[in-house]
Each structure stands twice: as structure tokens, then as C-alpha cells.
Motif scaffolding. Structure first.
Motif, PDB file in Angstrom:
ATOM      1  N   UNK A   1      37.899  43.562  44.810  1.00 13.91           N
ATOM      2  CA  UNK A   1      37.042  44.170  43.786  1.00 13.91           C
ATOM      3  C   UNK A   1      35.833  43.268  43.574  1.00 13.91           C
ATOM      4  N   UNK A   2      34.894  43.747  42.779  1.00  9.17           N
ATOM      5  CA  UNK A   2      33.691  42.961  42.508  1.00  9.17           C
ATOM      6  C   UNK A   2      33.890  41.967  41.373  1.00  9.17           C
ATOM      7  N   UNK A   3      35.099  41.932  40.798  1.00  2.00           N
ATOM      8  CA  UNK A   3      35.342  40.935  39.762  1.00  2.00           C
ATOM      9  C   UNK A   3      35.889  41.552  38.491  1.00  2.00           C
ATOM     10  N   UNK A   4      35.850  40.755  37.448  1.00  5.71           N
ATOM     11  CA  UNK A   4      36.412  41.169  36.167  1.00  5.71           C
ATOM     12  C   UNK A   4      35.475  42.144  35.457  1.00  5.71           C
ATOM     13  N   UNK A   5      36.031  42.904  34.559  1.00  4.72           N
ATOM     14  CA  UNK A   5      35.194  43.795  33.750  1.00  4.72           C
ATOM     15  C   UNK A   5      35.890  44.102  32.447  1.00  4.72           C
TER      16      UNK A   5
END
Lengths: 519, 519
Positions: A34-38
Motif C-alpha cells: 500500500x502507499x502507507x498509513x491513512x
């Protein structure tokens, strides 16, 4: 937000003077692929409690207000139980009306007993600090002031280098000022307005630092409603008020208009919520008085507030200060991580697009404006998020998400440009145009849109196979008749990428005034 | 779709006569705490290959067409590798143009060698069957005919009791008919059109069963474009063509218009894609000729096609036949499961709303139409899906998802009604109105909207605490002056639910002509 450790939830119960609100936030830690935390807001309950309405002369909360407040607190408690929130995942904070009431202990005992909620009463400084955290984490404010106008009190925070200096709070809330100076609901007389203005001015004397503030960021329902009403009055396309600047002159005109109306008429003005018709005028006068004391061009609205401040304090607890390093970058990554299903592709498209941007700037084909580069980067990171809605028309869905899920830190013009770039990121789906967003754009923005759109399209064309076989591309402006020769860097032949890129000739010529030859 | 066992992906490469398309589907098995399994399309690559264009007199594929086709196949292979699809997760199917070419083996050898894709050539019956599976799983067709018009061939399937009876295929594809009868791109003469009509009529003689078909569902790009052009010509709001009925007269008018235009003009007609301008007329004439032989009122468009058919065969492989039990129900549950984060709440709201619907019908306050009941159920299941976009304005986002993510089995009028009911499911966010969807609605639909909206609001009010403490509600019409007394069934007092429900008085009176008293 690479430092969000894992998944977490937090329900913030904001027991305000005008309304009670429960808001649930959830954070998702970074996962492989994934592209990271959100993070996002997932739920909200709003009750127009007005616990502070009808306080008696002694400053005590009335029985009717307390009964409404306790029923709402019980509802919140049921809700947090129903959605499975543990006690440490609930933070209930009470502000001015409850803090300042002479019978606040009585009320708190009753409310805690009935609901079981762990209600804490914020000090004036704490309340101001949460507003500050909301403002600096949802705008690019570096130096200036934060105004947080609630029903009971107003907080002002001096900000330097994104850090809070002075934090202060006054009993200048919109409900309080209405009850004291503008009761009744009829258009007020000049004298009543003058008395309110005089009171605010006198009260603000101790905030001498305000005069040096070059920017003013405002939070709270009053500011949001004033911004929405200004957008409507100016005929601007509206997709929320995030980052919108209400200029001094526009605010003065709006106050004049509101002062000539009854409460019912004010509540019917486009942009003003009906339930706020009675208190909006007093609130507007307070905002105007603060703005007048600053050196700011106007007040910038943000949709975040106290509740977000409470959440950010926890979300960013591992940092020295609970601040995003770069609010705009954090906003883009938050949306991208939430919706994007193809991180390697997305990052490669962004890299290719920025590479082309830099090469064409070096070659003198455009000015290489860093702000334009940032818009291109944001558009590249967000171009495919609409696939989360549906593959068909995903370019339009990406725009819908950009405009509606929000990009704090960008103003409406920036968001509109990013929205139009992602809308026009696909060949065969039309040539870029400002569309309904024209009134928000500046001179030269149509050209920005063309340049960003064609560079994003080219990057997307080169990455059609999704496996990054086209590692890069060089733009040589020395072709025949000034044509730009696009040279692909790849280990194997990529004919479809070449064909696709060649289809951008028309838009490339419009954007850069040069022919494009793909080699 | 409770029988989707686990997560799965499938890339269908559709090597058609007009275009090559790769479409990726993904299915997610049911998980605890969700509304069940769901599937969606996640990706697509389109290349206007026209492999069949320029076939020589001997019926062999030309070198240029084969080169374009092989490059596209290689691109698809790169793509499937890049997104990590295993060989069994890729299904590449070739249809009429490749099947019928005299040099098809040569082409297939080359394409397989270059791309490594496991290309299989569909027989005429297989091609027809996939079209049939797409149509009956994306519409409520019980008895009638399915028409699938591609670039090379046209398939017709007789359907009885949702099962395929006769499956047949003819070389009447839009590209083929254009090249043979209407080449050149200028407005064709009467004679050329007459020859095409005569050819189609003669060819269809062996499909005698068509005359008994009372409904005709059409798939393929020609049908989608004709439906879109008809919507535009009628000035209807358009959010896709799913379920849209192109009536005979409208089709006749459209064919007449198209016949008076050049290919370029046809491609510029709103609703017709530019790249289809040359072949749309021949395609339209074929569709018209089929429709004329049936007893149907018109042709119903569906957005699903061959590729969905291939996917459905795998998705529903555990069933005796790969058919959804109830297409509309499956569509609603698919969207709800995909976006809904609060299944217990959603199901309880649906149960409360349907309970009230039934009680008020028994009391004679409305007709109790089962179709209206189904719309209310669908709206209740979907009312909160917009929270997946943003909590703020989630009622509007729910409508956006209903209209854009699609509800196969419902026609545009149904989808518009469901969209408006979810738009107006929140008190304080306005009273229901048809809005821009008026032209799609029938007499009486405004009242349907009011009834469904107020029942959904009441259900939502009773479930504000999210813990199902209000287990049900009874509506007694015998109150003072005919007022309806709403009696809550709950173990504890729920004052906020009562207050919230009482706020629906105005809309309740408008919907049912009675006062509402909450007790």
C-alpha cells in the motif's frame, strides 16, 4: 504519517456550548503493498443541545438544557458501546459553557452517572491548543493567528514557525454574544451592534500581538458558514470551504447584509444553516472585529476543529510536536493510501511525470514553477483513486473524490486544478478545460492545466503495461522545426507505449507550442 | 453471492473483431462483520485493434491488423505479469474475426508465441452463451431474447425462464457489415441501406423463434452507444445506460438521423463515441432489423458483455447454472457489501423501515406495492455507503455511488428513485424532491419518493444509537384527528430516538396526509 503504528479508533465527544457532537476517527497503519498509513472520519452524531442557552443570572445551567445534554450524552454512550469502542478509545471533552457554569460540578456528576462517559473539562488553554492543532494540521499556516469561535468562547492562538506562542480564550462565543447583545431575532438596531463591537474591541485589548498577524485561519461553525455564504454570494462553485479565503471587504458586505435581516431571514441565506440564523450575526461581528485588528487580507476557513485537534494529538503522539511535516503532502498521501490499489504504478507514473516536467523546464519550455510541480505530483498520486468507485469513468470519480474527500492545505483553486488534471488524465476522454471551475482560477491556470494534464497522460501512456518496463523518458527539444523528441528508456521494445504517447501530440502542441515525436 | 468461497481474481482478455480489451475482475469472499461477498471490475486496458479490418478477399487477416493485435496481446501479457496474476487467473478468448479468418492458425501461433497468453478461440455457441450469461445476470430478463452485436458477428439467444434455449451466431457484426455494405464514410445512399437491410432480413430467416420474443436485451458497444445517443436526444439525465429501454420509434428516428450523416458527423453525435462513427450506422440497422422481427417494445441496454459472461461462469461455478438467484437483490448486496462498514445497523434500519411500510399498508395508508417495497429495501441497504467517500455529505455520496457504481437489474428510473431516497435519508438535509431526475420519473413517483424517504428517516432515527435498542415500532392510525401514533418497542427509554422521530412530522404529513405522534 509513516509513524501511524497500527490500526486505531477514537471517538471524540465534543460537549460544546452550541451543540454536542460525537465524531469517530479511524487510523490504518501502513501495510505492505500500500502507499502507507491513512486516517479518516467514519461517523458522527450531531445534537443541537445548546446546553448554555437560557443560563440564569447567576451563571448556572438551566434544567431544560441539562436534560437535553444528559440525553445526548447517554445516546453517545450507547453508540460507543454499540460500535465496540473501548473506554480508552473514547474522549469526551467539555468546553466553555460547562466549564464556566456555576453549577458545572452538579451537571458533570449527573452526566457522568447517567452516561458513564469519562467527561473531562478542558481548560481555556487546552481548548485553544486543540483548535491550534486542528488549524496548523489542516492548512499551510506558518506564521499568523488561529481563531476558534464556538458558542461559548473564542480562542485566539499566535503562531510562529507553526508553533503556538500565546494561547488565550475569551467569553466571546456566538451564543453568548447573541444572548447578551442581540437577543430577539429581529434586525438589530445600530446601537446594539455598536455596543457589541465596542465590547469585543475592549475585550481584545490584551491581545496586542494580533496586530502583527499577517494571516488568520478560522475554525468553527460560524467561520464555515460565513465562508459558504461568501462563496454563494460570489457565485463560486462550492465543494466545501476548506482553505477558502473570506476577504475583508467580502466579510464587511456580508455583515452589513446579515445586520439588515431577521434571524429567520439570515438562516435562509444560502450558505448559512437554518439552525444558525439566530447566532450567525453576533459571530460574524466577532470575527470581523478580530480580522480588523490583524494585518491579514481575510480569514481562511478550515473544516477541521477542536475534535480533529484531539484526534491529531493522539495520531501524531510519537512526534516531538503533534504536527504533520508537510500538510499538503500528508493530505495527498492520505487520500492516495486510502483509495489507491496500485502503489507501484502510481509512484512510477508520478516519477515519470515529474521527470518530464523537469526536463522540459531545463529545456526552457516552461517556467518550472515549484507550485505547479507540486500540483502535478498531487494529480499523479491521485489520478486513479476513482477506480475505488468504478472502473468506468474513473477519471471523473477521481475528481469527485479529490473535491469531496478533501485535501486540507490546498485552497479551492488548487483542489479544482488537481481535480481537472485527474479528470483529463486519459486520452480519448476529452481535452482539458476549466469547466465549471473557471471562476476559481487565475490568469494562466488554463495553461497550467494543459501542461499538467499532458505530462500526466504521457507518464500514464509509458506505464500502460504496469510493470515499469519504461523506466524513464528523455525530452529533447532539438527536433525538426523545434519538435520535442521523446526518447523512451526501456530494456525491451514497448510499441504500445509508443503508440499511446504519440496520441498526445495535439495536447502537447497546445501546452508547449511544439510538435511531439516519440522515438 | 454467499457462495463466493474466497478471494479470487480473473483477467479476461477479449480479443474481439473491433477492439481488444483486458478486464480484471476481483471477488471477495464473505468475512465476519461484513454484509457478505462482493465483486467488482478493477482494471481495464482498451486498444482499438480492429484485427478484422482490411481482410483480403480470401478471408485472411492482414499483416497490419495482425501486428497491432500481437502488440496488444504482448501488452496484456506484460500487464498480467505486472499485477501478479497467475496463469489460471488469465482467460484470453478470441471471437468472430479470428475464428473465421482463413489464416487464424498462423495468427494464433504467432500471438501465443509472442505473448505467452493462453488464447482460446470461442465457438459460435460459446460466444453466444457468454453474452447470454452477461445479459441474464445484469437484467431481470425471464423470457425473451438476448442480442450481442460485436464487430465481426452477432449472437442471438432465445431465453425462457432465464435459461438459454436456441443459441446462434451470424456474421452480421458492425465492422463486417460496414465494410461490405456501407464503406467510405459518406452518408450512404438509399440503395446501399436497402441492400444491407435485405441482407440482414434474409440472414435472420432461420431465427423464426424471434417473433415470439416479448423482450430484447442488447449487449455490446453498438447497443450502448445507441442507448446513450437516445438518452441525449430525449434530454434525459444520464448516468450510464444500464437497463435503459430504447423504444422502437426512438431507434427508427435515430437510424434515420445517422443515415443522413457522414461517419465524422455520426462520431460527433452526443452519445456516439468518435471511434465508432464509421460503424455505428451499420450496427444500428442490424439492431433495428432484429427488433422489428420481435414483439418487444424496444431494446434494453446492459453494460455487461462477453467479458462479464466469462467472469460470471467462474464466479458462480458452484451453482447448477451460473445465474444469480435474483439479479436486483444481488446488485444491491454487492454494492452494500463493498462499501458498508456497519452491517448490523444497516440491516436493522432496513428491517425497521420495511416493518413500518407493512404496518402502514395494512392500515390502508398506502397501497403496499411490492415494487415500492423493494425500492425502500434497496435504499435502506444503501443509505450509508457514501460514508466510504466522506462522512460529510455522505447522503450525497451515497447517491453518487448508487448512480455511478451501478445497480444492474434496475432501470434508470429505479436507480434515480433509490438515489433520491438515500440523498434525502437525513433530517436537516432538505425535503425530498425529484431534482434533476424528473424526466425519468413516472406519475406518482414523487409520492413514492416521499413515502420511502420518510420511512427510511424514521428507521434511521430509531436506530440513532446504533445498538438496536429500539427493536421495532408500531404505527397506530387511530390517533386524534386520524393522527398516526408511533409506538417504539424498546427495553429502555430512548428519548433521543423519540425526539429525532418527532422531527419527521412535516414529511410524514406530506407523504401520508396524517399527523405523526411519537409515544
Amino acid at each position: 504519517m509513516a509513524d501511524i503504528a497500527g490500526d486505531a479508533r477514537l471517538a471524540v465527544c465534543d460537549l460544546g456550548s452550541n451543540s454536542f457532537r460525537l465524531v469517530v476517527f479511524e487510523a490504518h497503519g501502513a501495510r505492505p503493498g500500500t502507499l502507507g498509513a491513512w486516517w479518516r472520519r467514519t461517523d458522527e452524531i450531531y445534537e443541537p443541545v445548546r446546553v448554555g442557552a437560557g443560563m440564569d443570572a447567576s451563571g448556572a445551567l438551566g434544567e431544560a438544557g441539562m436534560a437535553r445534554a444528559i440525553a445526548a450524552a447517554e445516546l453517545f454512550a450507547h453508540f460507543t458501546g454499540a460500535v465496540g469502542l473501548a473506554r480508552h478509545e473514547v474522549d469526551a471533552v467539555a468546553t466553555s459553557a460547562i466549564r464556566d457554569a456555576t453549577n458545572s460540578e452538579l451537571f458533570l456528576d449527573r452526566a457522568r452517572a447517567a452516561s458513564g462517559l469519562p467527561i473531562r473539562v478542558l481548560s481555556r488553554e487546552q481548548e485553544a491548543r486543540y483548535g491550534y492543532l486542528a488549524a496548523v494540521n489542516s492548512s499551510d499556516l506558518g506564521d499568523g493567528a488561529v481563531l476558534d469561535l464556538g458558542g461559548g468562547s473564542m480562542q485566539l492562538v499566535e503562531v510562529r514557525g507553526r508553533r503556538a506562542q500565546t494561547l488565550d480564550s475569551w467569553r466571546l462565543g456566538a451564543v453568548r454574544m447573541t444572548e447578551r447583545f442581540l437577543p430577539g431575532g429581529e434586525p438589530p438596531g445600530r446601537k446594539a451592534l455598536a455596543r457589541l463591537r465596542e465590547h469585543v474591541a475592549g475585550t481584545l485589548e490584551r491581545a496586542g500581538w494580533l496586530e502583527g498577524a499577517g494571516r488568520l485561519v478560522g475554525i468553527g461553525g460560524t467561520v464555515r458558514n460565513l465562508a459558504a455564504a461568501t462563496q454563494r454570494a460570489l457565485g463560486l462553485p462550492s465543494f466545501g470551504v476548506q482553505g477558502f479565503l473570506v476577504e475583508r471587504e467580502a466579510l464587511d458586505e456580508l455583515v452589513e447584509r446579515l445586520a439588515s435581516m431577521s434571524a429567520g431571514e439570515r438562516g435562509a441565506l444560502p450558505g448559512i444553516k437554518p439552525a444558525r440564523g439566530d447566532i450567525i450575526l453576533a459571530g460574524a461581528v466577532v470575527v470581523q472585529a478580530v480580522l480588523e485588528r490583524t494585518a491579514a487580507r481575510g480569514i481562511e476557513a478550515t473544516e477541521a476543529g477542536l475534535r480533529e485537534g484531539v484526534f491529531f494529538e493522539r495520531l501524531l503522539a510519537d512526534r516531538p510536536e503533534p504536527l504533520f511535516d508537510d500538510v499538503r503532502r500528508a493530505s495527498v498521501m492520505n487520500l492516495a493510501a486510502r483509495y489507491d490499489g496500485r502503489p507501484a504504478h502510481t509512484c512510477h507514473v508520478a516519477e515519470l511525470a515529474l521527470g518530464l516536467f523537469d526536463e522540459l523546464a531545463s529545456a526552457g519550455l516552461h517556467g518550472g514553477d515549484p507550485a505547479e510541480r507540486e500540483l502535478l505530483w498531487a494529480s499523479a498520486m491521485l489520478h486513479d483513486i476513482g477506480v475505488a468507485i468504478d472502473y468506468d469513468d474513473h477519471h471523473k470519480h477521481s475528481r469527485y473524490l479529490v473535491l469531496n474527500a478533501g485535501l486540507p492545505g490546498f485552497d479551492p483553486r488548487d483542489a479544482a486544478l488537481i481535480g481537472q488534471v485527474v479528470r483529463y488524465h486519459r486520452n480519448r476522454k476529452g481535452l482539458p478545460e476549466p469547466g465549471p471551475f473557471g471562476p476559481l482560477l487565475r490568469n494562466g491556470d488554463a495553461a497550467v492545466l494543459d501542461r499538467c494534464a499532458v505530462l500526466l497522460r504521457l507518464a500514464e501512456d509509458l506505464e500502460r503495461s504496469r510493470d515499469q518496463i519504461v523506466r524513464g523518458a528523455h525530452a529533447h527539444p532539438g527536433g525538426e522545426g523545434g519538435a520535442v523528441r521523446l526518447e523512451l528508456v526501456a530494456d525491451v521494445d514497448a510499441p504500445v507505449a509508443r503508440w499511446a504517447a504519440a496520441r498526445e501530440r495535439e495536447l502537447f502542441a497546445r501546452a508547449f507550442g511544439r510538435d511531439l515525436v516519440v522515438v
